[in-house]
Design an enzyme around this catalytic site. Structure first.
Site, PDB file in Angstrom:
ATOM      1  N   SER A 176       0.597  -1.651   0.494  1.00  0.00           N
ATOM      2  CA  SER A 176       0.212   0.053   0.081  1.00  0.00           C
ATOM      3  C   SER A 176       0.646   0.961   0.046  1.00  0.00           C
ATOM      4  CB  SER A 176      -0.728  -0.295   1.329  1.00  0.00           C
ATOM      5  OG  SER A 176      -1.896   1.363   1.078  1.00  0.00           O
ATOM      6  N   GLY A 177       0.743   2.000  -1.084  1.00  0.00           N
ATOM      7  CA  GLY A 177       1.198   3.358  -0.944  1.00  0.00           C
ATOM      8  C   GLY A 177       2.438   3.652  -1.808  1.00  0.00           C
ATOM      9  N   THR A 201      -1.985   2.365  -8.274  1.00  0.00           N
ATOM     10  CA  THR A 201      -2.332   3.047  -9.015  1.00  0.00           C
ATOM     11  C   THR A 201      -2.036   4.082 -10.255  1.00  0.00           C
ATOM     12  OG1 THR A 201      -4.119   3.172  -6.760  1.00  0.00           O
ATOM     13  CG2 THR A 201      -4.456   5.247  -8.480  1.00  0.00           C
ATOM     14  N   ASN A 247      -1.183   5.820   3.413  1.00  0.00           N
ATOM     15  CA  ASN A 247      -1.042   6.051   1.921  1.00  0.00           C
ATOM     16  C   ASN A 247      -2.338   7.529   1.649  1.00  0.00           C
ATOM     17  OD1 ASN A 247      -1.560   6.374  -1.150  1.00  0.00           O
ATOM     18  ND2 ASN A 247      -2.100   4.761  -1.844  1.00  0.00           N
ATOM     19  N   SER A 269      -5.176   5.420  -0.987  1.00  0.00           N
ATOM     20  CA  SER A 269      -5.193   4.309  -1.470  1.00  0.00           C
ATOM     21  C   SER A 269      -6.734   3.927  -1.870  1.00  0.00           C
ATOM     22  CB  SER A 269      -5.336   3.597   0.273  1.00  0.00           C
ATOM     23  OG  SER A 269      -5.117   2.548   0.515  1.00  0.00           O
ATOM     24  N   SER A 270      -6.727   2.912  -2.394  1.00  0.00           N
ATOM     25  CA  SER A 270      -7.239   2.301  -2.958  1.00  0.00           C
ATOM     26  C   SER A 270      -7.821   0.834  -2.488  1.00  0.00           C
ATOM     27  CB  SER A 270      -6.709   1.337  -4.460  1.00  0.00           C
ATOM     28  OG  SER A 270      -6.322   2.062  -6.159  1.00  0.00           O
ATOM     29  N   GLY A 317      -2.778  -2.785  -1.881  1.00  0.00           N
ATOM     30  CA  GLY A 317      -1.529  -3.512  -1.715  1.00  0.00           C
ATOM     31  C   GLY A 317      -1.046  -4.247  -0.795  1.00  0.00           C
ATOM     32  N   GLU A 331      -0.907  -5.173   3.421  1.00  0.00           N
ATOM     33  CA  GLU A 331      -1.148  -3.548   3.910  1.00  0.00           C
ATOM     34  C   GLU A 331      -0.745  -4.472   5.692  1.00  0.00           C
ATOM     35  OE1 GLU A 331      -4.792  -0.911   2.186  1.00  0.00           O
ATOM     36  OE2 GLU A 331      -5.258  -1.883   3.893  1.00  0.00           O
TER      37      GLU A 331
END
Length: 959
Positions: free
Chosen positions: A42-43, A47, A92, A95-96, A319, A321
């Site tokens: 994540s981050g 994306t 993030n 974050s998605s 991602g 986490e």
């Protein structure tokens, strides 16, 4: 982007655009489907990487109005999905919170013509709860901070995020790296580009606002502990925005409907249950609205052309986490990353080494960590964590998160990658709570708190609340909660099972395509630019297996293809293999690579494939093929054009010959038919002429028809022009005698009608008088023919020429006609000029100012005149009245006019007599006189020796 377009992969430094371009040209040249797997924690930038690839295809693909529209919609789908599906987390700022797989569809020309998006496991729990330092989904803040005043007033919102319970839990509504007002404008513009109409946008934002209002619905407990709603202002806004009656909503949020056999019982909620029902409804509304949004975007991107298309897939999914508190969502997200890592291992490290061994290529195996053991720990049937969680969710009794943890400890106590507080040693227990379990993932250890696992996995929405939502007047809600949604009592799949199944389907989709990889590495944990944390990067490189992958790639081969495919593509580069190789494909490939000058260390021949070690070798081959392609194309074009030209010439020559033959045949047949027709017609004509006077038969019918037609055509051009024309009517043939007479009569009537319609009232009156004159005098008086052409007038004496005294005397009778006459005395026949005046009632004989004689029409017996050409008339008067004088002997130059007027006014047409010889008249009662008429050279009137008035009329020449 221009720098990397159409350039070989290793000619320039590594770049995301180089990979995107290489994927695109591979797809075009080999006409197969590809996908790009973007992975990282994540981050790390997944994306952003997917957006860069989309932007590259938008710029590099061919352009047209239609294609630009498709590309704009693809690009604009990103900010919309980010607004509704992304949020700030501790790791993030964007974050998605859902997984996204997008297929970009290309036609055979390489034009981007459509797309399709699949979404996975939206983190719906974020709608109702956020950890400290995190935010809800971006769209809520964008709407509140950036929405126009009118829109907010319509939605019942205020420009203050702190007023909404669902937006304040993370205590970080404002983030320096996020500009909600600008993002709001971008989302509004994107929705219009994607072809959302104003109504869709209004209803969509109404749903978002209803979720915010739903979060502000607060419950109080009554004396029994049941939930009550004392203030329902927020509920009224929910009611308005969703189009559901407020009382129905109130009941759904405070009571549960329980079905017992044929009865339904309302059971009141406790405060905790009411809050759970409210939050479940908010999550369901937002989750289903998000699904509707993705489907609506897919409709906008859909390509309805049934032609063959290839695709490039982009997988941008959440991602790995690790938070301070990790719950059910992190468990699912990290499980997803384990599956993707397993796919990566399977398609690269494991599959590649197995392929070398299968093909008989000398190979020293590279050791790597296979995370299948972790995937099985999570997903194994009947034994995996998901199966245990589902069993606990479905079993009767009071299942809790802790009983779920007990079941995990019972079934997985000896697993090397699983540990809990109960199973851990003393040292490990210090870092674990009693309600935690820890998994050793490929990326490291993650501790999960089981609190909420049961509820989140069930994701239950009470049936009566679903029924209430089906009553909504909001069109989007109507689609999200369809009336056709099954009322089956069968329990729906749990969230974890649905997610596991969707990942299996995704794996099937990806394995059917050629894989490309983007591995995103996070440079530091502080979200700072220009800072490179070497320890963090080394950790990511290690758990991603990049070093093992590089060793396999370095020791292995960059390119491998089946002999048939390789030979089919590059056979044109060698004369021995072009145009067709008739031997074994492997022998043909050997000939080809020797001709191309491959060195022994550059390639290996396997059992079914050729393996090329260096990319530069393949690029050199590809460059040679590009040059050869143009030369071949030129030669093929020349041959083909010559072949086409010769074939076209032969076709034209054959066609011309056939056309000439056919044309001559057609003309000859036409001439033959025309002559046969002429002979037949001539025969019929001759037979018809011979039998023309006989009754109609088959022999003379056409001839007679011709005669009739010919006569009618001639008659049409020679019709009489006037009624008096009696001689120009054409003499008809015998067969047309009766018809001709009928037509002549019709034509005469038509001309008479036409003539009559053209007569003026004055002329009509003239003709009426002439008809009366003709009835009286025609054939009786010699001078009548000469009077026909002389028109009659209304009067011969103007009123100014009549004495005023006379006028005053007779004016009441209305003068109809007056004419000057010569009156002869009854005794001496002395001539005296007089005025003869006809009124409506009587005849007046006037001498200047004196009326000499008045005769009522009743007393007027009639008039007599000779049949000669004189102008003398005798008016016979009845002597019933002693005062009445005898008959009047008058000479009038306008004899016919005067007598006609008299006859018509007095209605005496039958009382006017034309006699021969002498006329007797009454001088007075009992005494008669006579007038003798004769013909002479000169007209004379005198008294004869016999005492009669002698009238000599001129001789009239007969016409």
């Amino acid at each position: 982007m221009d720098l990397y377009m159409g350039v070989n992969f290793f000619e320039l430094p590594p770049h995301i655009y180089a990979l995107a371009d290489n994927v695109y040209h591979t797809m075009l040249s080999e006409a197969n489907n590809n996908f790009i797997l973007i992975s990282g924690e994540s981050g790390a930038g997944k994306t952003e990487a997917s957006k860069k690839i989309l932007q590259y295809y938008a710029v590099s693909c061919p352009s047209s109005t239609l294609l630009d529209t498709v590309r704009d919609r693809m690009l604009m789908s990103n900010p919309v999905l980010e607004a509704f599906g992304n949020a700030k987390t501790m790791k993030n700022d964007n974050s998605s919170r859902f997984g996204k797989y997008m297929d970009i569809q290309f036609d055979c020309q390489g034009d981007a013509v459509g797309g399709h998006i699949l979404s996975y496991l939206l983190e719906k729990s974020r709608v109702v709860h956020q950890n400290h330092g995190e935010r809800n989904f971006h769209i809520f803040y964008q709407l509140v901070e950036g929405g126009e005043e009118d829109l907010l007033r319509h939605l019942g919102l205020e420009k203050d995020t702190k007023r909404y319970s669902y937006l304040v839990q993370g205590e970080c509504s404002n983030v320096s790296s996020i500009n909600d007002k600008n993002d709001w404008k971008t989302v509004k513009n994107a929705l219009s580009v994607i072809d959302f109409d104003a109504n869709d946008i209004e209803h969509l934002f109404g749903i978002i606002a209803s979720v915010l209002h739903l979060g502000n619905v607060h419950f109080d407990g009554d004396t029994k502990g049941y939930a009550t709603l004392n203030t329902n202002a927020a509920l009224r806004w929910v009611s308005k925005l969703l189009g559901i009656h407020v009382q129905v909503l109130h009941e759904a949020l405070t009571f549960r409907k329980i079905e017992a056999k044929s009865e339904e019982v309302l059971s009141p909620f406790t405060v905790d249950h009411a809050i759970y029902a409210r939050d479940a409804l908010a999550k369901a509304i937002y989750g289903r609205a998000f699904t509707w949004l993705v489907n609506r975007i897919n409709e906008s991107l859909e390509n309805k052309d049934s032609g063959r298309k290839t695709v490039i897939g982009l997988l941008d999914i959440y991602g790995f986490e690790v938070f301070s508190v990790n719950s059910f969502e992190q468990f699912c997200i990290n499980y997803c990353n384990e599956k993707l890592q397993q796919l990566f291992i399977q398609l690269t490290l494991k599959a590649e080494q197995e392929e070398y061994e299968a093909e008989g290529i000398g190979w020293e195996p590279v050791q790597f960590f296979n995370n299948k053991i972790i995937c099985d720990l999570v997903e194994e049937k009947h034994r995996g964590i998901i199966s245990v969680l589902d069993e606990e969710c479905m079993r009767p009794g009071d299942a809790t998160d802790l009983t779920f943890l007990d079941k995990l400890e019972e079934k997985m106590g000896n697993h090397p990658h699983f540990v809990t507080y109960k199973l851990a040693d003393k040292k490990t227990r210090k870092s674990l709570e009693r309600g935690d379990f820890r998994l050793l993932h490929y990326a490291g250890e993650v501790t999960y708190c089981v609190v909420g696992f049961i509820d989140k996995n069930n994701d239950l929405l009470y049936k009566n609340i679903k029924d209430v939502m089906r009553l909504s007047k909001n069109p989007i809600i109507q689609q999200c909660f369809p009336a056709t949604e099954g009322d089956s009592r069968r329990r729906p799949e749990t969230v974890a099972t649905q997610f596991k199944n969707s990942l299996l389907r995704l794996t099937e989709i990806l394995t059917a395509k050629e894989a490309w990889y983007v591995r995103c590495l996070k440079s530091n944990d502080n979200k700072q630019p220009g800072k490179f944390d070497e320890v963090l990067v080394r950790h990511q490189v290690k758990y991603l297996g990049l070093m093992e992958h590089l060793r396999v790639r370095r020791a292995g081969f960059a390119y491998r293809r089946r002999y048939e495919v390789f030979l089919k593509r590059y056979k044109a580069l060698c004369p021995a293999t072009w145009p067709h190789w008739k031997g074994v494909p492997s022998d043909g490939v050997e000939k080809l690579v020797q001709h191309l000058g491959y060195q022994p260390d550059e390639y290996k021949m396997g059992k079914t494939k050729i393996f090329i070690r260096y990319a530069r070798t393949l690029f050199a081959t590809e460059d040679a093929f590009e040059i050869c392609k143009h030369e071949l194309a030129t030669r093929i074009q020349a041959k083909y054009k010559g072949y086409r030209a010769k074939g076209e010439f032969r076709k034209q020559k054959e066609a011309a010959t056939k056309i000439e033959t056919c044309w001559r045949g057609v003309q000859a047949r036409k001439e033959r038919d025309r002559r046969a027709w002429a002979v037949k017609i001539i025969k019929q004509f001759i037979k018809g002429y011979i039998t023309r006077r006989e009754a109609k038969t088959t022999d003379n019918s056409e001839y007679l028809a011709f005669v009739r037609q010919s006569y009618l055509n001639r008659l049409k051009d020679n019709l009489p022009k006037t009624v008096l024309d009696k001689i120009t009517w054409l003499t008809p043939p015998p067969v047309m005698t009766e018809t001709s007479e009928i037509l002549r009569q019709l034509h005469t009537r038509m001309m008479v009608r036409k003539y009559v319609r053209g007569i003026t009232p004055q002329k009509k009156a003239q003709l009426q008088q002439k008809v009366v004159t003709s009835g009286i005098f025609k054939g009786k008086k010699d001078s009548y023919p000469s009077s026909i052409a002389v028109p009659f007038v209304d009067t011969r004496i103007n009123e100014q020429d009549i004495n005023m005294r006379v006028l005053q005397t007779i004016r009441h009778e209305r003068i109809k006609y007056s004419v000057p006459v010569v009156k002869y005395d009854r005794n001496g026949f002395k001539p005296r000029p007089r005025q003869l005046i006809l009124t409506q009632a009587a005849v007046y004989l006037v001498e200047e100012a004196k009326i000499k004689q008045r005769v009522d029409y009743v007393s007027l017996k009639g008039a007599s005149l000779s049949n000669l050409g004189d102008s003398v008339m005798i008016l016979h008067v009845a002597l019933n009245d002693p005062k009445q004088k005898g008959d009047m002997i008058l000479q009038c130059d306008h004899l016919f006019e005067a007598l006609t007027k008299l006859a018509m006014i007095a209605n005496k047409q039958n009382n006017i007599k034309v006699v021969q010889g002498s006329i007797k008249f009454e001088i007075q009662a009992g005494k008669e006189g006579g007038v003798d008429f004769s013909v002479g050279q000169e007209p004379m009137i005198y008294k004869g020796k016999n005492g009669h008035l002698m009238v000599v009329a001129p001789r009239i020449k007969s016409r």
